[in-house]
Design an enzyme around this catalytic site. Sequence first.
Site: not given
Length: 621
Positions: A73, A175, A332, A334, A336-337, A435, A447
């Site tokens: 990243r 993300s 979020d 992407d 995944d959260r 998170s 997640k």
Amino acid sequence: MAENLEDDLNSNLLHAPCLTGDPQLDTAVQQWLRWDKNPKTKEQIENLLQNGMNKELRDRLCYRMTFGTAGLRSAMGAGFCYINDLTVIQSTQGMYKYLERCFSDFKQRGFVVGYDTRGQVASSCSSQRLAKLTAAVLLAKDVPVYLFSRYVPTPFVPYAVQELKAVAGVMITASHNRKEDNGYKVYWETGAQITSPHDKEILKCIEECVEPWNGSWNDNLVDTSPLKKDPLQDICKRYMEDLKKICFYRELNSKTTLKFVHTSFHGVGHDYVQLAFQVFGFKPPIPVPEQKDPDPDFSTVKCPNPEEGESVLELSLRLAEKEKARIVLATDPDADRLAVAELQENGHWKVFSGNELAALFGWWMFDCWKKNKSNADVKNVYMLATTVSSKILKAIALKEGFHFEETLPGFKWIGSRIKDLLENGKEVLFAFEESIGFLCGTSVLDKDGVSAAVVVAEMASFLETRNVRLTEQLSKIYEKYGYHMSKTSYFLCYDPPTIKNIFEKIRNFESPKEYPKFCGAYAILHVRDITTGYDSSQPSKKSALPVSKNSQMITFTFQNGCVATLRTSGTEPKIKYYAEMCASPDQSDTALLQEELKKLIEALIENFLEPSKNGLIWRSA
């Protein structure tokens, strides 16, 4: 004519006896200009060279990205330390080399590639383009590639890896990071993010084959190769079908009077959350129009991270008030959260922390399991959390008789552990990290904000039939299992030596190799240092969790029941702190517990982090 002049210029640059006077830098510049076929990033390096910007050239070209949280990243732009066409090609060549070594059936089973909606005009760099180049490198080597034909939530990649029995997969995403960033997130055949030693071995392989191979730049292969397949329809259908396993009240959902607002934060979530609601029998959630469609500039939020709370949820909260919707769901970029907010009777919004949501999810998943599997053995049931997350699941597990386990921070550890448990015949109901990363069920080993969003909707609809709000249910959970009050925040620090000094001082607090016995007035019962593998609570003084030398992380258990952890972020220049007061059910004075937690955090910051002395920047509110 112009082309010839450009060729001459490049030839002169490449064959100049001395470009900058620094042999290491000259070699790196020559490599970049020879290998990069993206006109915009090539031009960025040429301009720096022509303007004598040697320090910036060195910063960009003499350092390589390392594998962090299961992949790469960084910011998008020119240079070996950034995400761009060339570094993604190099990374994929390294992946190919490593996977070829690990799997004799690599060319039968293939590889999955997904992407989000990020992009940057200045470097002509988008997640879709990087995904195509990832696919091209592998197609050129006769590897079958499952390349999604449009953007997908991150969980679709690990799900597809398992469903299609591929050897591995990559998701191009950063993300919830700032808009300048992108990433290359790697999943193993298990469907979990890669862990050590795979990351180090892949990095070695990348460094062994940095020159692009013939065909690596040929992104036309994505349109012409018979080895490329689009798994979108099939995976979406299978994923939605699997969602039914965690839907328990479909009929009730179809009748609910509750309204939900959903924001996808300019990312990939809208279409997939709409479909998930349909599967659960709900009317579609109301989308936030300004944030529904992909926008790589994230133009309505100062930072695309729903974890930042009310300040970034402004548009969705105002829409919910207008539409008389009581619950806001935010995935979020992407997907995944998940962040969740609920309108209270006093007209204020309650934005739940990740730990509070986990208490609700844990209660809900266990309650549904009990009602549906009355004859099953509770001792076969597991829930998991990362070690910096709330201990609420531990308290529920102790009272209800199921198992609770902790892992190192990061869903890669949770995913790997779930895989082990499933292979040993265990049942995992829920896992989370504080998170706002949640996993209900085990269809995906990462997640998943899409499934979490629709599970919250079902939970809220069920509670509505009993005239109970999510906040009221949270209080009931704490009354039964003990109040767990936590606070998580961070300081920014752009100077790695300062960060190292802070942690080294804790390890040698009053004398060499002596950890602190007190933090201000608060007595410390145990210290666990994941970086060195020390744990004073174990008879052997060795940590039961794996050692993680690449990051700093120390946990303190205090005599008053508080647990606090200081750690560095794997992806950002942050020192994070996590503190939780874990009270027993008989301690019900919440104001007193909150005050105790507040004072302990102040002591932690003042005694161990020393922000003024170390030049740390407080997290902006």
